[in-house]
Design a protein around this motif. Structure first.
Motif, PDB file in Angstrom:
ATOM      1  N   LEU A 101       0.836  -1.192   0.000  1.00 17.07           N
ATOM      2  CA  LEU A 101       0.000   0.000   0.000  1.00 17.07           C
ATOM      3  C   LEU A 101       0.872   1.244   0.000  1.00 17.07           C
ATOM      4  CD1 LEU A 101      -3.047   0.910   0.580  1.00 17.07           C
ATOM      5  CD2 LEU A 101      -2.326   1.036   2.953  1.00 17.07           C
ATOM      6  N   HIS A 102       0.487   2.254  -0.802  1.00 14.50           N
ATOM      7  CA  HIS A 102       1.161   3.547  -0.700  1.00 14.50           C
ATOM      8  C   HIS A 102       0.857   4.128   0.674  1.00 14.50           C
ATOM      9  CE1 HIS A 102       1.195   3.688  -5.233  1.00 14.50           C
ATOM     10  NE2 HIS A 102       2.431   4.043  -4.924  1.00 14.50           N
ATOM     11  N   PRO A 103       1.781   4.817   1.283  1.00 15.11           N
ATOM     12  CA  PRO A 103       1.558   5.373   2.633  1.00 15.11           C
ATOM     13  C   PRO A 103       0.748   6.663   2.599  1.00 15.11           C
ATOM     14  CG  PRO A 103       3.782   5.844   1.927  1.00 15.11           C
ATOM     15  CD  PRO A 103       3.166   4.987   0.847  1.00 15.11           C
ATOM     16  N   THR A 104      -0.431   6.593   1.992  1.00 15.76           N
ATOM     17  CA  THR A 104      -1.317   7.745   1.944  1.00 15.76           C
ATOM     18  C   THR A 104      -2.698   7.343   2.431  1.00 15.76           C
ATOM     19  OG1 THR A 104      -2.081   7.340  -0.305  1.00 15.76           O
ATOM     20  CG2 THR A 104      -0.097   8.708  -0.058  1.00 15.76           C
ATOM     21  N   VAL A 105      -3.392   8.282   3.004  1.00 13.35           N
ATOM     22  CA  VAL A 105      -4.748   8.023   3.483  1.00 13.35           C
ATOM     23  C   VAL A 105      -5.661   7.685   2.314  1.00 13.35           C
ATOM     24  CG1 VAL A 105      -6.719   9.062   4.658  1.00 13.35           C
ATOM     25  CG2 VAL A 105      -4.420   9.440   5.531  1.00 13.35           C
ATOM     26  N   GLU A 106      -5.448   8.314   1.157  1.00 13.57           N
ATOM     27  CA  GLU A 106      -6.291   8.072  -0.008  1.00 13.57           C
ATOM     28  C   GLU A 106      -6.218   6.611  -0.458  1.00 13.57           C
ATOM     29  OE1 GLU A 106      -4.030  10.571   0.109  1.00 13.57           O
ATOM     30  OE2 GLU A 106      -5.398  12.262   0.385  1.00 13.57           O
ATOM     31  N   CYS A 107      -5.017   6.064  -0.527  1.00 15.72           N
ATOM     32  CA  CYS A 107      -4.862   4.669  -0.942  1.00 15.72           C
ATOM     33  C   CYS A 107      -5.440   3.723   0.112  1.00 15.72           C
ATOM     34  CB  CYS A 107      -3.400   4.340  -1.216  1.00 15.72           C
ATOM     35  SG  CYS A 107      -2.812   4.996  -2.789  1.00 15.72           S
ATOM     36  N   LEU A 108      -5.256   4.040   1.371  1.00 13.02           N
ATOM     37  CA  LEU A 108      -5.816   3.216   2.436  1.00 13.02           C
ATOM     38  C   LEU A 108      -7.338   3.214   2.358  1.00 13.02           C
ATOM     39  CD1 LEU A 108      -5.531   1.493   4.943  1.00 13.02           C
ATOM     40  CD2 LEU A 108      -5.362   3.584   6.277  1.00 13.02           C
ATOM     41  N   GLN A 109      -7.947   4.370   2.191  1.00 18.10           N
ATOM     42  CA  GLN A 109      -9.405   4.447   2.100  1.00 18.10           C
ATOM     43  C   GLN A 109      -9.921   3.714   0.864  1.00 18.10           C
ATOM     44  OE1 GLN A 109      -9.945   8.690   2.364  1.00 18.10           O
ATOM     45  NE2 GLN A 109     -10.195   8.619   4.586  1.00 18.10           N
ATOM     46  N   ALA A 110      -9.211   3.819  -0.251  1.00 21.41           N
ATOM     47  CA  ALA A 110      -9.622   3.113  -1.466  1.00 21.41           C
ATOM     48  C   ALA A 110      -9.547   1.604  -1.254  1.00 21.41           C
ATOM     49  CB  ALA A 110      -8.747   3.527  -2.650  1.00 21.41           C
ATOM     50  N   ALA A 111      -8.501   1.135  -0.605  1.00 16.96           N
ATOM     51  CA  ALA A 111      -8.360  -0.298  -0.343  1.00 16.96           C
ATOM     52  C   ALA A 111      -9.466  -0.794   0.579  1.00 16.96           C
ATOM     53  CB  ALA A 111      -6.992  -0.581   0.266  1.00 16.96           C
ATOM     54  N   LEU A 112      -9.806  -0.013   1.578  1.00 18.35           N
ATOM     55  CA  LEU A 112     -10.885  -0.401   2.493  1.00 18.35           C
ATOM     56  C   LEU A 112     -12.228  -0.408   1.764  1.00 18.35           C
ATOM     57  CD1 LEU A 112      -9.793   1.584   5.647  1.00 18.35           C
ATOM     58  CD2 LEU A 112      -9.705  -0.895   5.312  1.00 18.35           C
ATOM     59  N   ARG A 113     -12.472   0.590   0.945  1.00 14.03           N
ATOM     60  CA  ARG A 113     -13.729   0.690   0.214  1.00 14.03           C
ATOM     61  C   ARG A 113     -13.898  -0.491  -0.742  1.00 14.03           C
ATOM     62  NH1 ARG A 113     -12.867   5.406  -1.480  1.00 14.03           N
ATOM     63  NH2 ARG A 113     -12.016   4.863  -3.498  1.00 14.03           N
ATOM     64  N   ARG A 114     -12.813  -0.910  -1.368  1.00 11.81           N
ATOM     65  CA  ARG A 114     -12.842  -2.007  -2.335  1.00 11.81           C
ATOM     66  C   ARG A 114     -12.713  -3.377  -1.684  1.00 11.81           C
ATOM     67  NH1 ARG A 114      -8.156  -1.800  -4.996  1.00 11.81           N
ATOM     68  NH2 ARG A 114      -8.879  -3.338  -6.449  1.00 11.81           N
ATOM     69  N   ARG A 115     -12.503  -3.399  -0.369  1.00  6.54           N
ATOM     70  CA  ARG A 115     -12.279  -4.652   0.373  1.00  6.54           C
ATOM     71  C   ARG A 115     -11.085  -5.419  -0.197  1.00  6.54           C
ATOM     72  NH1 ARG A 115     -18.405  -5.234   0.065  1.00  6.54           N
ATOM     73  NH2 ARG A 115     -19.044  -4.205   1.978  1.00  6.54           N
ATOM     74  N   ALA A 116     -10.065  -4.668  -0.559  1.00  6.80           N
ATOM     75  CA  ALA A 116      -8.895  -5.246  -1.211  1.00  6.80           C
ATOM     76  C   ALA A 116      -8.032  -6.070  -0.262  1.00  6.80           C
ATOM     77  CB  ALA A 116      -8.055  -4.138  -1.840  1.00  6.80           C
ATOM     78  N   PHE A 117      -8.013  -5.714   1.021  1.00  6.87           N
ATOM     79  CA  PHE A 117      -7.174  -6.459   1.962  1.00  6.87           C
ATOM     80  C   PHE A 117      -7.659  -7.894   2.119  1.00  6.87           C
ATOM     81  CE2 PHE A 117      -6.330  -2.079   3.500  1.00  6.87           C
ATOM     82  CZ  PHE A 117      -4.976  -2.062   3.222  1.00  6.87           C
ATOM     83  N   ALA A 118      -8.956  -8.090   2.227  1.00  6.07           N
ATOM     84  CA  ALA A 118      -9.506  -9.442   2.373  1.00  6.07           C
ATOM     85  C   ALA A 118      -9.148 -10.306   1.169  1.00  6.07           C
ATOM     86  CB  ALA A 118     -11.014  -9.378   2.569  1.00  6.07           C
ATOM     87  N   ARG A 119      -9.234  -9.720  -0.022  1.00  4.10           N
ATOM     88  CA  ARG A 119      -8.895 -10.478  -1.234  1.00  4.10           C
ATOM     89  C   ARG A 119      -7.406 -10.758  -1.330  1.00  4.10           C
ATOM     90  NH1 ARG A 119     -12.538  -7.191  -3.579  1.00  4.10           N
ATOM     91  NH2 ARG A 119     -10.942  -5.815  -4.407  1.00  4.10           N
ATOM     92  N   ALA A 120      -6.594  -9.732  -1.117  1.00  2.50           N
ATOM     93  CA  ALA A 120      -5.145  -9.883  -1.293  1.00  2.50           C
ATOM     94  C   ALA A 120      -4.544 -10.828  -0.254  1.00  2.50           C
ATOM     95  CB  ALA A 120      -4.464  -8.521  -1.214  1.00  2.50           C
ATOM     96  N   LEU A 121      -5.055 -10.760   0.968  1.00  3.27           N
ATOM     97  CA  LEU A 121      -4.486 -11.571   2.044  1.00  3.27           C
ATOM     98  C   LEU A 121      -5.210 -12.896   2.237  1.00  3.27           C
ATOM     99  CD1 LEU A 121      -3.918  -8.688   4.596  1.00  3.27           C
ATOM    100  CD2 LEU A 121      -2.222  -9.794   3.129  1.00  3.27           C
ATOM    101  N   ARG A 122      -6.325 -13.061   1.527  1.00  4.26           N
ATOM    102  CA  ARG A 122      -7.132 -14.277   1.630  1.00  4.26           C
ATOM    103  C   ARG A 122      -7.566 -14.525   3.073  1.00  4.26           C
ATOM    104  NH1 ARG A 122      -3.497 -17.893  -2.502  1.00  4.26           N
ATOM    105  NH2 ARG A 122      -3.884 -16.577  -4.294  1.00  4.26           N
ATOM    106  N   VAL A 123      -8.118 -13.485   3.678  1.00  6.00           N
ATOM    107  CA  VAL A 123      -8.638 -13.567   5.039  1.00  6.00           C
ATOM    108  C   VAL A 123     -10.098 -13.116   5.022  1.00  6.00           C
ATOM    109  CG1 VAL A 123      -6.396 -13.166   6.125  1.00  6.00           C
ATOM    110  CG2 VAL A 123      -7.891 -11.225   5.631  1.00  6.00           C
ATOM    111  N   PRO A 124     -10.865 -13.472   6.066  1.00  5.53           N
ATOM    112  CA  PRO A 124     -12.253 -13.008   6.123  1.00  5.53           C
ATOM    113  C   PRO A 124     -12.325 -11.483   6.190  1.00  5.53           C
ATOM    114  CG  PRO A 124     -11.854 -14.706   7.770  1.00  5.53           C
ATOM    115  CD  PRO A 124     -10.528 -14.350   7.171  1.00  5.53           C
TER     116      PRO A 124
END
Length: 90
Positions: free
Chosen positions: A44-67
């Motif tokens: 993740l880029h160390p910006t709030v914008e990228c973090l918010q986009a990842a959360l909105r897209r639920r990208a962490f669950a997909r990328a990390l294969r976690v619930p």
């Protein structure tokens, strides 16, 4: 040549040193500042914008294969994400 990773927030490619790693640990997602925690990692880029986009897209669950119920981030983490930037390390 330095390794290239893709930001899960904006989907732009960048060098590994320009991104921070997020990993799953004990049922929570945490910033892996040293990039040494075991298991899969999301970059993740160390910006709030990228973090918010990842959360909105639920990208962490997909990328990390976690619930999607894994806890991340706290409000203070969102406001302070830029302090985790590798560029701010001295």
């Amino acid at each position: 040549m330095e390794p290239v990773r893709t930001c899960v927030g904006c989907r732009a490619r960048a060098s590994r040193s320009a991104l921070i790693r997020v990993a799953a640990q004990n049922g929570e997602l945490v910033f892996d500042e040293r990039a040494v925690l075991p298991g899969r990692g999301a970059w993740l880029h160390p910006t709030v914008e990228c973090l918010q986009a990842a959360l909105r897209r639920r990208a962490f669950a997909r990328a990390l294969r976690v619930p999607a119920t894994y806890g991340f981030p706290q409000a203070s983490d969102v406001r302070n994400v830029e302090r985790h930037s590798p560029r701010n390390k001295g």
